[in-house]
Design a protein around this motif. Structure first.
Motif, mmCIF file in Angstrom:
data_model
loop_
_atom_site.group_PDB
_atom_site.id
_atom_site.type_symbol
_atom_site.label_atom_id
_atom_site.label_comp_id
_atom_site.label_asym_id
_atom_site.label_seq_id
_atom_site.Cartn_x
_atom_site.Cartn_y
_atom_site.Cartn_z
ATOM 1 N N ILE A 1 0.865 -1.175 0.000
ATOM 2 C CA ILE A 1 0.000 0.000 0.000
ATOM 3 C C ILE A 1 0.903 1.227 0.000
ATOM 4 C CG2 ILE A 1 -1.917 1.185 1.110
ATOM 5 C CD1 ILE A 1 -2.251 -1.468 2.790
ATOM 6 N N HIS A 2 0.829 2.035 -1.041
ATOM 7 C CA HIS A 2 1.661 3.218 -1.108
ATOM 8 C C HIS A 2 1.200 4.247 -0.083
ATOM 9 C CE1 HIS A 2 3.910 1.819 -4.478
ATOM 10 N NE2 HIS A 2 2.829 1.654 -5.201
ATOM 11 N N PRO A 3 2.144 4.929 0.569
ATOM 12 C CA PRO A 3 1.784 5.892 1.620
ATOM 13 C C PRO A 3 0.751 6.934 1.197
ATOM 14 C CG PRO A 3 4.131 5.479 1.670
ATOM 15 C CD PRO A 3 3.607 4.781 0.446
ATOM 16 N N GLN A 4 0.832 7.404 -0.072
ATOM 17 C CA GLN A 4 -0.109 8.425 -0.515
ATOM 18 C C GLN A 4 -1.525 7.889 -0.690
ATOM 19 O OE1 GLN A 4 2.610 7.381 -2.118
ATOM 20 N NE2 GLN A 4 2.365 7.394 -4.342
ATOM 21 N N SER B 1 8.064 18.950 0.660
ATOM 22 C CA SER B 1 6.716 19.207 0.136
ATOM 23 C C SER B 1 5.651 18.273 0.707
ATOM 24 C CB SER B 1 6.722 19.077 -1.391
ATOM 25 O OG SER B 1 7.136 17.780 -1.780
ATOM 26 N N TYR B 2 6.036 17.359 1.578
ATOM 27 C CA TYR B 2 5.048 16.433 2.136
ATOM 28 C C TYR B 2 5.464 16.027 3.545
ATOM 29 C CZ TYR B 2 8.568 13.016 0.738
ATOM 30 O OH TYR B 2 9.745 12.322 0.587
ATOM 31 N N ALA B 3 4.534 15.364 4.228
ATOM 32 C CA ALA B 3 4.794 14.869 5.578
ATOM 33 C C ALA B 3 4.548 13.363 5.614
ATOM 34 C CB ALA B 3 3.877 15.565 6.583
ATOM 35 N N HIS B 4 5.469 12.629 6.251
ATOM 36 C CA HIS B 4 5.310 11.201 6.490
ATOM 37 C C HIS B 4 4.697 11.011 7.868
ATOM 38 C CE1 HIS B 4 8.232 9.389 3.352
ATOM 39 N NE2 HIS B 4 6.985 9.101 3.051
ATOM 40 N N LEU B 5 3.589 10.288 7.935
ATOM 41 C CA LEU B 5 2.925 10.036 9.202
ATOM 42 C C LEU B 5 2.899 8.543 9.478
ATOM 43 C CD1 LEU B 5 1.486 12.608 7.723
ATOM 44 C CD2 LEU B 5 -0.104 12.457 9.628
ATOM 45 N N LEU C 1 2.340 18.716 2.528
ATOM 46 C CA LEU C 1 2.716 19.425 3.738
ATOM 47 C C LEU C 1 1.651 20.453 4.158
ATOM 48 C CD1 LEU C 1 4.979 19.497 5.794
ATOM 49 C CD2 LEU C 1 6.118 21.247 4.415
ATOM 50 N N GLU C 2 1.048 21.149 3.185
ATOM 51 C CA GLU C 2 0.037 22.150 3.508
ATOM 52 C C GLU C 2 -1.181 21.500 4.155
ATOM 53 O OE1 GLU C 2 0.175 21.805 -0.546
ATOM 54 O OE2 GLU C 2 2.101 21.546 0.489
ATOM 55 N N VAL C 3 -1.562 20.313 3.619
ATOM 56 C CA VAL C 3 -2.724 19.603 4.166
ATOM 57 C C VAL C 3 -2.448 19.168 5.600
ATOM 58 C CG1 VAL C 3 -4.185 17.556 3.944
ATOM 59 C CG2 VAL C 3 -3.483 18.832 1.901
ATOM 60 N N TYR C 4 -1.250 18.603 5.822
ATOM 61 C CA TYR C 4 -0.896 18.156 7.169
ATOM 62 C C TYR C 4 -0.944 19.325 8.157
ATOM 63 C CZ TYR C 4 2.226 17.255 11.087
ATOM 64 O OH TYR C 4 2.757 17.179 12.343
ATOM 65 N N ARG C 5 -0.395 20.463 7.773
ATOM 66 C CA ARG C 5 -0.367 21.604 8.693
ATOM 67 C C ARG C 5 -1.761 22.173 8.937
ATOM 68 N NH1 ARG C 5 5.224 24.490 6.423
ATOM 69 N NH2 ARG C 5 6.660 23.073 7.532
ATOM 70 N N LEU C 6 -2.612 22.146 7.924
ATOM 71 C CA LEU C 6 -3.984 22.614 8.106
ATOM 72 C C LEU C 6 -4.765 21.701 9.059
ATOM 73 C CD1 LEU C 6 -4.982 23.723 4.485
ATOM 74 C CD2 LEU C 6 -4.819 25.187 6.499
ATOM 75 N N MET C 7 -4.454 20.406 9.026
ATOM 76 C CA MET C 7 -5.147 19.466 9.915
ATOM 77 C C MET C 7 -4.725 19.639 11.372
ATOM 78 S SD MET C 7 -5.211 15.965 7.635
ATOM 79 C CE MET C 7 -6.274 15.082 8.805
ATOM 80 N N ASN C 8 -3.547 20.219 11.591
ATOM 81 C CA ASN C 8 -3.053 20.489 12.943
ATOM 82 C C ASN C 8 -3.062 19.224 13.822
ATOM 83 O OD1 ASN C 8 -1.979 22.201 14.922
ATOM 84 N ND2 ASN C 8 -3.997 22.649 15.781
ATOM 85 N N LEU C 9 -2.545 18.151 13.290
ATOM 86 C CA LEU C 9 -2.514 16.873 14.010
ATOM 87 C C LEU C 9 -1.418 16.889 15.072
ATOM 88 C CD1 LEU C 9 -2.914 14.483 10.938
ATOM 89 C CD2 LEU C 9 -4.665 15.031 12.642
ATOM 90 N N ARG C 10 -1.627 16.097 16.125
ATOM 91 C CA ARG C 10 -0.675 16.023 17.225
ATOM 92 C C ARG C 10 -0.271 14.574 17.488
ATOM 93 N NH1 ARG C 10 -0.312 20.505 16.104
ATOM 94 N NH2 ARG C 10 -0.740 22.396 17.323
ATOM 95 N N ILE C 11 0.980 14.372 17.845
ATOM 96 C CA ILE C 11 1.462 13.040 18.205
ATOM 97 C C ILE C 11 0.625 12.504 19.367
ATOM 98 C CG2 ILE C 11 3.433 11.680 19.001
ATOM 99 C CD1 ILE C 11 3.784 12.815 16.214
ATOM 100 N N GLY C 12 0.217 11.235 19.276
ATOM 101 C CA GLY C 12 -0.597 10.618 20.311
ATOM 102 C C GLY C 12 -2.092 10.771 20.096
#
Length: 346
Positions: free
Chosen positions: A271-274, A301-305, A320-331
């Protein structure tokens, strides 16, 4: 220009029955780790090492031609410019060896202009930058008007800024000259930006040939998977098959995937990460799982989660823009969604 064909080409040191056709004017990339045989492959085509099998240019065998009669422009990884010769003399060297005396002056003048080297014509290699040396090496290789151009990791000895410049410059030069080119590299990003097709070389074996996107979607061997650094690969077992769908299971997780009629017992899924969608709320689809965001790595240009579902780690890739807009936090609790058609059985 020239079509290149290799038929059962082997070398006692490393190459093992290479079969490959490179189209006229094609920029073909060869990707492989150190020791894979990339340089040996180029030297074989250039006639610089012994080999078994046959090599053809436009359907004509060249196996018994010495290097100087094969009309090949070969640029080694370290450029190998002659230190006692000026830029102009280095470019003219191949013409002098080929005894093309009548055309030496006009050809050298033409190349000095094409490669923007006129102001450097009287300098010696020790007085040149890495990018300038590369331009001289390419100009020298093209001076003899070769049928094919062989480039051995042409960007590996350059700093990042120079590498970026030379990469674009080389691509335009190759296109302008319309010359069939073999470019070997260990850097997948070069393949993504430059090559139409790529051959994956591993321990002297040509493991797979095709467009990079096709190979990423359907890698044929474990060596290809390892070399390309593919993630989300899990050994699975089939639970049941119903029409066009199959249900597979690994480590307590069941996934619905498309069934193509082939035997999938004891295979692996990729399964590709994207293709792994991240959300805060569950989506009404197949293959939706709750997990915990364990790790995030931001790239240019992207974030690995990395998301842990039960005891399984899934790697997702978000712009990267999508990840930052989601404002996700570890845990944080998140949901992953995987479309059935995004699951590749390998």
């Amino acid at each position: 220009m020239t079509e290149i064909q290799l038929r059962d080409v082997s070398n006692k040191y490393i190459l093992k029955k290479i079969n490959l056709t490179i189209s006229s004017k094609e920029l073909f990339m060869v990707l492989g780790p150190s020791g894979a045989g990339k340089t040996t492959l180029l030297k074989t085509i250039a006639g610089l090492v012994s080999y078994e099998g046959s090599i053809f240019f436009d359907g004509e065998p060249i196996d018994y031609l010495p290097p100087e009669e094969r009309k090949v422009g070969y640029v080694p990884q370290d450029f190998t410019l002659f230190p006692h010769m000026t830029v102009e003399q280095n470019i003219a060297y191949g013409l002098r060896v080929g005894k093309a005396f009548s055309s030496i002056h006009s050809r050298v003048e033409e190349l000095l202009d094409i490669f923007s080297l006129r102001s450097l014509r009287n300098r010696y290699p020790k007085d040149l930058s890495g990018g300038e040396k590369q331009r001289v090496a390419i100009a020298r290789a093209l001076a003899i008007q070769p049928r094919v151009l062989l480039l051995d990791e042409p960007l590996s000895n350059l700093d990042p800024a120079t590498s970026k410049y030379v990469k674009g410059w080389l691509q335009s030069v190759i296109k302008e000259f319309g010359i069939t080119t073999l470019w070997v590299t260990h850097d997948i990003s070069e393949v993504e930006e430059l090559g139409d097709r790529v051959g994956i070389l591993y321990n002297g074996v040509l493991e797979q040939v095709g467009k990079l996107k096709e190979i990423l979607s359907s890698p044929k061997t474990n060596n290809v998977i390892d070399l390309l650094g593919l993630q989300n690969i899990f050994k699975c077992e089939v639970v049941k098959t119903d029409g066009v769908f199959s249900e597979v299971e690994f480590q307590g997780i069941k996934l619905l995937t498309l069934y193509d009629g082939e035997e999938i017992e004891n295979k692996k899924i990729l399964i590709h990460p994207q293709d792994i969608v991240i959300s805060r709320e569950p989506v009404k689809m197949f293959n939706v799982f709750e997990g915990i965001l364990e790790e995030v790595s931001e790239k240019i240009s992207y974030a690995h989660l990395k998301v842990k579902v039960n005891d399984v780690i899934f790697t997702s890739e978000l712009p990267l823009e999508v990840y930052r807009l989601m404002n996700l936090r570890i845990g944080e609790k998140v949901f992953i969604t995987i479309r059935p058609r995004a699951i590749k059985i390998i």
